[in-house]
Design an enzyme around this catalytic site. Structure first.
Site, PDB file in Angstrom:
ATOM      1  CB  SER A  31      -7.332   0.579   7.142  1.00 48.00           C
ATOM      2  OG  SER A  31      -6.837   0.435   8.730  1.00 48.00           O
ATOM      3  CB  CYS A  49      -2.572  -4.085   6.555  1.00 57.86           C
ATOM      4  SG  CYS A  49      -1.995  -2.582   7.545  1.00 57.86           S
ATOM      5  CD  GLU A 106      -1.183   0.060   3.750  1.00 57.42           C
ATOM      6  OE1 GLU A 106      -1.371   1.408   3.705  1.00 57.42           O
ATOM      7  OE2 GLU A 106      -1.600  -0.544   4.460  1.00 57.42           O
ATOM      8  CG  HIS A 163      -2.816  -6.331  10.807  1.00 57.62           C
ATOM      9  ND1 HIS A 163      -1.631  -6.068  10.211  1.00 57.62           N
ATOM     10  CD2 HIS A 163      -3.220  -5.146  11.090  1.00 57.62           C
ATOM     11  CE1 HIS A 163      -1.661  -4.710   9.989  1.00 57.62           C
ATOM     12  NE2 HIS A 163      -2.464  -4.250  10.698  1.00 57.62           N
ATOM     13  CE  LYS A 189      -6.312  -1.365  22.532  1.00 56.88           C
ATOM     14  NZ  LYS A 189      -6.963  -0.875  23.716  1.00 56.88           N
ATOM     15  CB  THR A 195       1.801   2.840  15.409  1.00 54.01           C
ATOM     16  OG1 THR A 195       1.100   3.847  14.644  1.00 54.01           O
ATOM     17  CG2 THR A 195       1.214   2.677  16.862  1.00 54.01           C
ATOM     18  CB  SER A 222      -8.120   2.581  12.868  1.00 52.76           C
ATOM     19  OG  SER A 222      -7.135   2.543  13.869  1.00 52.76           O
TER      20      SER A 222
HETATM   21  P1  HMG Z   1      -3.160   7.367  21.512  1.00 55.52           P
HETATM   22  O1  HMG Z   1      -4.599   8.051  21.413  1.00 55.52           O
HETATM   23  O2  HMG Z   1      -2.025   8.629  21.481  1.00 55.52           O
HETATM   24  O3  HMG Z   1      -2.976   6.596  22.729  1.00 55.52           O
HETATM   25  O4  HMG Z   1      -2.973   6.606  20.203  1.00 55.52           O
HETATM   26  P2  HMG Z   1      -3.949   6.144  23.672  1.00 55.52           P
HETATM   27  O5  HMG Z   1      -4.132   7.238  24.760  1.00 55.52           O
HETATM   28  O6  HMG Z   1      -5.291   5.407  23.512  1.00 55.52           O
HETATM   29  O7  HMG Z   1      -3.016   5.124  24.655  1.00 55.52           O
HETATM   30  C1  HMG Z   1      -2.633   4.034  23.995  1.00 55.52           C
HETATM   31  C2  HMG Z   1      -2.441   2.953  25.175  1.00 55.52           C
HETATM   32  O8  HMG Z   1      -1.482   3.412  26.045  1.00 55.52           O
HETATM   33  C3  HMG Z   1      -3.849   2.934  26.150  1.00 55.52           C
HETATM   34  O9  HMG Z   1      -4.002   1.619  26.398  1.00 55.52           O
HETATM   35  C4  HMG Z   1      -3.354   3.806  27.408  1.00 55.52           C
HETATM   36  O10 HMG Z   1      -4.067   3.389  28.528  1.00 55.52           O
HETATM   37  C5  HMG Z   1      -1.954   3.263  27.468  1.00 55.52           C
HETATM   38  P3  HMG Z   1      -5.240   0.694  26.221  1.00 55.52           P
HETATM   39  O11 HMG Z   1      -6.372   1.462  26.626  1.00 55.52           O
HETATM   40  O12 HMG Z   1      -5.589   0.869  24.526  1.00 55.52           O
HETATM   41  O13 HMG Z   1      -4.961  -0.669  26.416  1.00 55.52           O
HETATM   42  N1  HMG Z   1      -1.151   4.449  28.095  1.00 55.52           N
HETATM   43  C6  HMG Z   1      -0.381   4.081  29.217  1.00 55.52           C
HETATM   44  N2  HMG Z   1       0.321   2.861  29.522  1.00 55.52           N
HETATM   45  C7  HMG Z   1       1.344   2.874  30.545  1.00 55.52           C
HETATM   46  N3  HMG Z   1       1.906   3.995  31.036  1.00 55.52           N
HETATM   47  C8  HMG Z   1       1.288   5.231  30.446  1.00 55.52           C
HETATM   48  C9  HMG Z   1       0.475   5.215  29.748  1.00 55.52           C
HETATM   49  N4  HMG Z   1      -0.606   6.329  28.851  1.00 55.52           N
HETATM   50  C10 HMG Z   1      -1.138   5.803  28.147  1.00 55.52           C
HETATM   51  N5  HMG Z   1       2.036   6.487  31.080  1.00 55.52           N
HETATM   52  C11 HMG Z   1      -3.329   4.975  18.473  1.00 55.52           C
HETATM   53  C12 HMG Z   1      -3.092   5.037  20.323  1.00 55.52           C
HETATM   54  C13 HMG Z   1      -3.377   3.486  18.468  1.00 55.52           C
HETATM   55  C14 HMG Z   1      -5.058   5.470  18.372  1.00 55.52           C
HETATM   56  C15 HMG Z   1      -2.415   5.678  17.720  1.00 55.52           C
HETATM   57  O14 HMG Z   1      -1.132   5.240  18.052  1.00 55.52           O
HETATM   58  C16 HMG Z   1      -2.704   5.523  16.254  1.00 55.52           C
HETATM   59  O15 HMG Z   1      -3.608   6.216  15.714  1.00 55.52           O
HETATM   60  N6  HMG Z   1      -2.230   4.445  15.579  1.00 55.52           N
HETATM   61  C17 HMG Z   1      -2.168   4.544  14.050  1.00 55.52           C
HETATM   62  C18 HMG Z   1      -3.607   3.644  14.023  1.00 55.52           C
HETATM   63  C19 HMG Z   1      -3.585   2.137  14.287  1.00 55.52           C
HETATM   64  O16 HMG Z   1      -2.217   1.519  14.316  1.00 55.52           O
HETATM   65  N7  HMG Z   1      -4.658   1.424  14.451  1.00 55.52           N
HETATM   66  C20 HMG Z   1      -4.680  -0.156  14.609  1.00 55.52           C
HETATM   67  C21 HMG Z   1      -5.883  -0.709  14.012  1.00 55.52           C
HETATM   68  S1  HMG Z   1      -6.333  -0.192  12.529  1.00 55.52           S
HETATM   69  C22 HMG Z   1      -4.736  -1.332  11.579  1.00 55.52           C
HETATM   70  O17 HMG Z   1      -4.530  -2.115  12.319  1.00 55.52           O
HETATM   71  C23 HMG Z   1      -4.852  -1.258  10.205  1.00 55.52           C
HETATM   72  C24 HMG Z   1      -3.459  -0.473   9.822  1.00 55.52           C
HETATM   73  O18 HMG Z   1      -2.438  -1.436  10.084  1.00 55.52           O
HETATM   74  C25 HMG Z   1      -3.379   0.156   8.557  1.00 55.52           C
HETATM   75  C26 HMG Z   1      -3.709  -0.733   7.139  1.00 55.52           C
HETATM   76  O19 HMG Z   1      -4.510  -1.505   7.353  1.00 55.52           O
HETATM   77  O20 HMG Z   1      -3.230  -0.472   6.320  1.00 55.52           O
HETATM   78  C27 HMG Z   1      -3.194   0.676  10.790  1.00 55.52           C
END
Ligand code: HMG
Length: 421
Positions: free
Chosen positions: A321, A116, A84, A243, A252, A159, A209
């Site tokens: 996605s 992906c 992609e 994935h 999760k 990420t 996502s």
């Molecule tokens: P965010 O909003 O900055 O993070 O981004 P958050 O506030 O949701 O925190 C993440 C985790 O860290 C949480 O845990 C917090 O509690 C924890 P969870 O509740 O999820 O279990 N946390 C801490 N833990 C320990 N000590 C601390 C602390 N502070 C917070 N001090 C987000 C997170 C994943 C949204 C962001 O990184 C993002 O947008 N990433 C890109 C999108 C992504 O990877 N999505 C995944 C699903 S979609 C997919 O897999 C397709 C993809 O690969 C693309 C494709 O298909 O081509 C992306």
């Protein structure tokens, strides 16, 4: 479909030379490092530098799998690349890989795209081509290659990642026999993550996502279970590989599976540690490699446990996605333990270079330019692997490939390829 044993005969990875420690990123972004290491489950991310692109990563992974697995290139009749990270509206990455590796002219060569999920689309096309008898005994080379980029300072930044996974698909595979025709699938038109044509960095609705991934898992798992029941069941899955956009996402998803099966949280955590965690080690080091993420997790699992898993059934969940997903099972082949050791699956993760934070930002800023300037070729790039030299005056991409084993230059007879100096 003609029934036969088809699947992943051999697998290899390639990653960029450099990585960024997420501790360095956390310090600069003013975020507690535990958010990345524990909240996301990641430690480092691979960063593609000058001379590295989806073609070079794909070619290096493919060359490695062909060499390590002792494959005669003349036996390859399909070269399919899931990606992609587009480099051209028309010419596929697969054409460059085919040319750089001198694969036979009698070959079906194409790219597949669905975020992906694109790698799984290529893998399934290859398996079904072989199982149908249309391959007439030939093998397929399937490569997943991507560079994951999000805007500097955005929540997606920790990420990122880059790399490729190459697989040889054949009858009587030495690693994984894939169960065709019994998978569970799910698709829905959503905007959870997208990469508009005018941008290099992905756009993403991060938390949405995650929800889309879990919905897709539920849909695919439901259909997979219905099909299992219809066929009178099968052995339980000894491992499930997901994935992995970041390791916590696999946790999760596995929690979601436990919920659907009625397991309590303590039982779910114990099962996760046993059945999922071993597949996450490489991802924690490399980051998200989009199409290759699931297959890098497969490689991580085989590296850790192939001998112990011989004869067992494992589940594979692919998510892209947009969105599309598939859950399918595979059986670990007799002899897979010894063969996985011969493949030295972790080798590309050794001897990488740690990037300083300023260098990381400089690489990412330079990379944000849509296209390199035409007519500027960088001949000074290291020649121990495949390198992207730039774009010539006719706007063709120019590559150079060196043979890693001997270190000697290789001149391939294609206009878009030049010899190592
Ligand atoms: P965010 O909003 O900055 O993070 O981004 P958050 O506030 O949701 O925190 C993440 C985790 O860290 C949480 O845990 C917090 O509690 C924890 P969870 O509740 O999820 O279990 N946390 C801490 N833990 C320990 N000590 C601390 C602390 N502070 C917070 N001090 C987000 C997170 C994943 C949204 C962001 O990184 C993002 O947008 N990433 C890109 C999108 C992504 O990877 N999505 C995944 C699903 S979609 C997919 O897999 C397709 C993809 O690969 C693309 C494709 O298909 O081509 C992306």
């Amino acid at each position: 479909m003609t029934l036969s044993t088809v699947g992943i005969d051999a697998i290899s990875l390639s990653t960029p030379r450099a990585f960024l420690e997420l501790a360095d990123l956390a310090a600069k972004r003013g975020v507690p490092v535990e958010k990345y290491t524990s909240g996301l489950g990641a430690v480092r991310m691979a960063i593609a530098g000058p001379g590295e692109d989806p073609v070079t990563l794909a070619t290096d992974a493919a060359a490695r799998v062909i060499e390590r697995a002792g494959i005669d290139p003349e036996s390859i009749g399909m070269c399919a690349v899931g990606t992609e990270t587009g480099i051209d509206h028309s010419k596929p990455v697969a054409s460059y890989v085919h040319g750089l590796l001198d694969l036979p002219p009698s070959c079906r060569v194409f790219d597949t795209k669905h975020a992906c999920f694109g790698g799984t689309a290529a893998l399934m096309a290859a398996c079904e081509w072989i199982a149908s008898g249309a391959a007439r005994g030939r093998r397929a080379l399937v490569v997943c290659t991507d560079i994951a980029r999000y805007a500097l300072g955005s929540p997606g930044e920790p990420t990122q990642g880059a790399g490729a996974v190459a697989m040889i698909v054949s009858e009587r595979p030495r690693l994984l026999e894939i169960e065709l025709g019994r998978s569970g699938r799910y698709a829905r038109d959503v905007h959870d993550f997208w990469r508009p044509l005018n941008r290099r960095d992905a756009l993403v609705d991060g938390h949405f996502s995650v929800a889309c991934y879990l919905d897709a898992f539920t849909g695919a798992f439901d259909e997979w279970r219905r099909e299992e029941e219809r066929r009178g069941g099968g052995d339980p899955l000894a491992r499930v590989v997901y994935h992995v956009p970041y390791p916590k996402m696999a946790k999760k998803a596995d929690r979601q599976r436990a919920k659907l099966e009625g397991l309590d949280d303590a039982a779910a955590d114990a099962r996760f540690a046993r059945e999922v965690a071993p597949s996450l080690a490489f991802s924690a080091e490399v980051g998200n490699i989009y199409t290759g993420s699931l297959y890098m997790a497969v490689a991580s699992l085989l590296h850790a446990e192939a001998s112990a898993l011989v004869g067992t059934r494992i589940g594979l969940f692919s998510y892209g996605s947009g969105c599309g997903a598939e859950l399918f099972a595979a059986r670990v082949a007799e002899g897979a333990g010894g063969f996985a050791r011969e493949l030295a699956l972790d080798e590309p993760l050794r001897d990488r270079v740690r990037l300083g934070f300023d260098r990381y930002e400089a690489i990412r800023r330079a990379d944000a330019e849509e296209t390199p300037r035409a007519g500027v070729l960088d001949e000074s790039l290291p020649c121990d692997r495949t390198a992207f030299l730039g774009i010539d005056a006719a706007e063709r991409r120019v590559y150079r490939r060196a043979r890693p084993a001997s270190g000697t230059a290789r001149i391939a007879p294609r206009a878009s390829i030049v010899a190592a100096a």
